[in-house]
Design an enzyme around this catalytic site. Structure first.
Site, mmCIF file in Angstrom:
data_model
loop_
_atom_site.group_PDB
_atom_site.id
_atom_site.type_symbol
_atom_site.label_atom_id
_atom_site.label_comp_id
_atom_site.label_asym_id
_atom_site.label_seq_id
_atom_site.Cartn_x
_atom_site.Cartn_y
_atom_site.Cartn_z
ATOM 1 N N ARG A 31 0.843 -1.280 -0.073
ATOM 2 C CA ARG A 31 -0.071 -0.064 0.009
ATOM 3 C C ARG A 31 0.834 1.162 0.124
ATOM 4 N NH1 ARG A 31 -3.675 -2.191 4.816
ATOM 5 N NH2 ARG A 31 -1.724 -3.073 5.150
ATOM 6 N N ASP A 77 -0.812 -14.120 -0.230
ATOM 7 C CA ASP A 77 -0.908 -13.894 1.206
ATOM 8 C C ASP A 77 -0.566 -15.115 2.039
ATOM 9 O OD1 ASP A 77 -1.526 -11.852 3.116
ATOM 10 O OD2 ASP A 77 -2.554 -13.600 3.968
ATOM 11 N N TYR A 154 -3.890 -18.103 13.164
ATOM 12 C CA TYR A 154 -4.880 -17.433 12.568
ATOM 13 C C TYR A 154 -6.282 -18.390 12.545
ATOM 14 C CZ TYR A 154 -2.030 -13.514 11.485
ATOM 15 O OH TYR A 154 -0.946 -12.150 11.516
HETATM 16 O O1 CP3 Z 1 6.346 -9.477 0.569
HETATM 17 C C1 CP3 Z 1 5.677 -9.339 -0.444
HETATM 18 O O2 CP3 Z 1 5.546 -8.283 -1.110
HETATM 19 C C2 CP3 Z 1 4.483 -10.599 -0.576
HETATM 20 C C3 CP3 Z 1 3.279 -10.366 -0.425
HETATM 21 C C4 CP3 Z 1 2.776 -10.630 1.057
HETATM 22 C C5 CP3 Z 1 1.683 -10.057 1.564
HETATM 23 N N1 CP3 Z 1 1.427 -10.723 2.866
HETATM 24 C C6 CP3 Z 1 0.789 -9.065 1.035
HETATM 25 C C7 CP3 Z 1 -0.291 -8.313 1.763
HETATM 26 C C8 CP3 Z 1 3.319 -11.594 2.086
HETATM 27 C C9 CP3 Z 1 4.700 -12.225 1.861
HETATM 28 C C10 CP3 Z 1 2.465 -11.625 3.173
HETATM 29 C C11 CP3 Z 1 2.657 -12.393 4.213
HETATM 30 C C12 CP3 Z 1 1.837 -12.256 5.368
HETATM 31 N N2 CP3 Z 1 0.514 -12.133 5.254
HETATM 32 C C13 CP3 Z 1 2.287 -12.675 6.789
HETATM 33 C C14 CP3 Z 1 3.484 -12.850 7.148
HETATM 34 C C15 CP3 Z 1 4.342 -11.618 7.059
HETATM 35 C C16 CP3 Z 1 4.119 -10.626 8.222
HETATM 36 O O3 CP3 Z 1 3.803 -9.871 7.578
HETATM 37 O O4 CP3 Z 1 4.204 -11.042 9.208
HETATM 38 C C17 CP3 Z 1 1.197 -12.580 7.484
HETATM 39 C C18 CP3 Z 1 0.830 -12.508 8.971
HETATM 40 C C19 CP3 Z 1 -0.032 -12.034 6.690
HETATM 41 C C20 CP3 Z 1 -1.526 -11.929 6.906
HETATM 42 C C21 CP3 Z 1 -2.025 -10.573 6.701
HETATM 43 N N3 CP3 Z 1 -2.366 -10.157 5.340
HETATM 44 C C22 CP3 Z 1 -1.967 -9.430 7.687
HETATM 45 C C23 CP3 Z 1 -1.575 -9.409 8.918
HETATM 46 C C24 CP3 Z 1 -2.419 -8.370 6.514
HETATM 47 C C25 CP3 Z 1 -2.231 -6.910 6.969
HETATM 48 C C26 CP3 Z 1 -3.619 -6.323 7.125
HETATM 49 C C27 CP3 Z 1 -3.764 -4.866 7.162
HETATM 50 O O5 CP3 Z 1 -4.761 -4.330 6.919
HETATM 51 O O6 CP3 Z 1 -2.771 -4.324 7.379
HETATM 52 C C28 CP3 Z 1 -2.443 -9.024 5.439
HETATM 53 C C29 CP3 Z 1 -2.959 -8.221 4.278
HETATM 54 C C30 CP3 Z 1 -1.795 -7.913 3.128
HETATM 55 N N4 CP3 Z 1 -1.114 -8.909 2.518
HETATM 56 C C31 CP3 Z 1 -1.466 -6.773 2.440
HETATM 57 C C32 CP3 Z 1 -0.375 -7.077 1.593
HETATM 58 C C33 CP3 Z 1 0.162 -6.192 0.657
HETATM 59 C C34 CP3 Z 1 -2.214 -5.495 2.723
HETATM 60 C C35 CP3 Z 1 -3.598 -5.508 1.964
HETATM 61 C C36 CP3 Z 1 -4.210 -4.327 1.223
HETATM 62 O O7 CP3 Z 1 -3.787 -4.142 0.217
HETATM 63 O O8 CP3 Z 1 -5.164 -3.992 1.852
#
Ligand code: CP3
Length: 354
Positions: A31, A77, A154
């Protein structure tokens, strides 16, 4: 199968000589990039974006056209696996991921089965294959999965952003139920990563985001043991090339020696540990990936440069370092600050490799 033209990332993971320290950034497609937000709006939601291989490919490539990053990571994700197991993933804006049907009773847990990666997870494999084709062997492609334990957090809790009290009460009151979930997750993660490798992933990373909430002995029993199982189910080589593996346990700094002995090629480090001290502890057994505090990217180019140099210096001379953040990039990061970081690492690191 050829190595990519820029193979510094793969070489550093295997501790082979490199001309400079490679860098990629966790959540590099996210984002903080205006073009990501545009594509996400076109998709309608984050999940719709993940499930459309054309759009997932588009956003995977966005940070690579802005910055001289040394690796691509497929846009997806970690929660795709439990979603494919039928738990019903959805996102509440500003509050992160949720499951409609978290695992709370024994019958739900006994009915859990590893999803066929070529079935409900087909969209991820299609994105991996499409990104790999689009990269044209210029840069390596990283595949990934959540660790069995982090996925279970989760799946049991039904959401993030908590202290995982439900998960912990299962761990202490009914450990056999948690083990039943973890055994299924380990098989699911192994099959999922193997399928990503078959579809073009050239390195794979396990995100063990919540392993650090465990006690030292529970970490072995509920997280590391299952990651070891996953690692041992991955191919040493695919298409003639080594497929390096990275294990990132956030908060795992106390257990580096044990993680280094798990069979992985590299350890992901969060920002709490000095990377030089980490290197002394694991020696030549594994490469290290990390570990700039993502909050430093909110400061200024000069401050970013100073802290990047400090990490390069702390790691010291020689190969085996992949520069990264200690956790995902914040959505409030100015885009020119990421540029400053990539430039700083590429400019300051060559003397450490002569
Ligand atoms: O690294 C990269 O660019 C690859 C993409 C990637 C995403 N999530 C995209 C994403 C990867 C490797 C992840 C891993 C992920 N997802 C983890 C492990 C790494 C970490 O951050 O600890 C976890 C715990 C998740 C679960 C998850 N998905 C969370 C906690 C969230 C955030 C929610 C928020 O509102 O902040 C997501 C959503 C997510 N995954 C986003 C992205 C770019 C943001 C979503 C959006 O566009 O609204």
């Amino acid at each position: 199968m050829p190595r990519p033209r820029n193979d510094t990332f793969l070489r550093a993971l295997l501790r082979e000589p490199v001309p400079y320290t490679p860098i990629w950034i966790m959540r590099q497609a996210g984002r903080y990039l205006p073009e990501y937000n545009q594509t996400r709006a076109r998709a309608g939601s984050f999940l719709a974006l993940c499930r459309d291989p054309d759009l997932a490919t588009e956003v995977t490539l966005q940070p690579l056209s802005r910055y001289a990053l040394d690796a691509a990571i497929v846009f997806s994700d970690i929660l795709t696996i439990p979603d494919a197991m039928g738990l019903g993933l959805y996102f509440v804006d500003g509050e992160g991921p949720r499951f409609e049907r978290p695992l709370r009773d024994e019958s739900a847990i006994r009915n859990l089965a590893p999803p066929d990666p070529t079935g409900p997870l087909r969209y991820v494999l299609d994105a991996v294959a499409q990104v790999r084709r689009s990269l044209r062997d210029e840069l390596p492609l990283i595949g990934f999965s959540g660790s069995p334990f982090t996925l279970a957090c989760y799946m049991v809790e039904g959401r993030g952003g908590t202290d995982f009290a439900t998960l912990k009460s299962m761990l202490y009151n009914e450990p056999s139920l948690l083990h039943a979930i973890l055994a299924v997750n380990a098989r699911a993660v192994a099959a999922y990563l193997n399928a990503q490798i078959e579809h073009g992933a050239q390195a794979v990373m396990l995100f063990d985001t919540w392993g650090g909430i465990l006690t030292s002995s529970a970490y072995e029993e509920f997280s590391l043991g299952y990651m070891r199982e996953v690692l041992s189910a991955l191919p040493q080589r695919y298409g003639g090339e080594r497929i390096p593996t990275i294990v990132f346990t956030k908060g795992g700094g106390l257990w580096l020696e044990r993680i280094a002995a798990s069979g992985c090629d590299a350890l992901g480090l969060d920002w709490t540990i000095d990377i030089g001290a980490a290197r002394m502890r694991v020696g030549n057994r594994v490469a290290l990936q990390g570990n700039l505090d993502p909050a430093i990217l909110l400061s200024s180019p000069a401050t970013i440069e100073k802290h990047a140099n400090a990490i390069l210096q702390a790691f010291g001379h020689g190969s085996g370092h992949v520069f990264n953040l200690g956790h995902g990039v914040s959505q409030f990061t100015p885009t020119n600050h990421v540029e400053a970081l990539v430039r700083a690492v590429h400019t300051a690191s060559p003397p450490y490799h002569v």
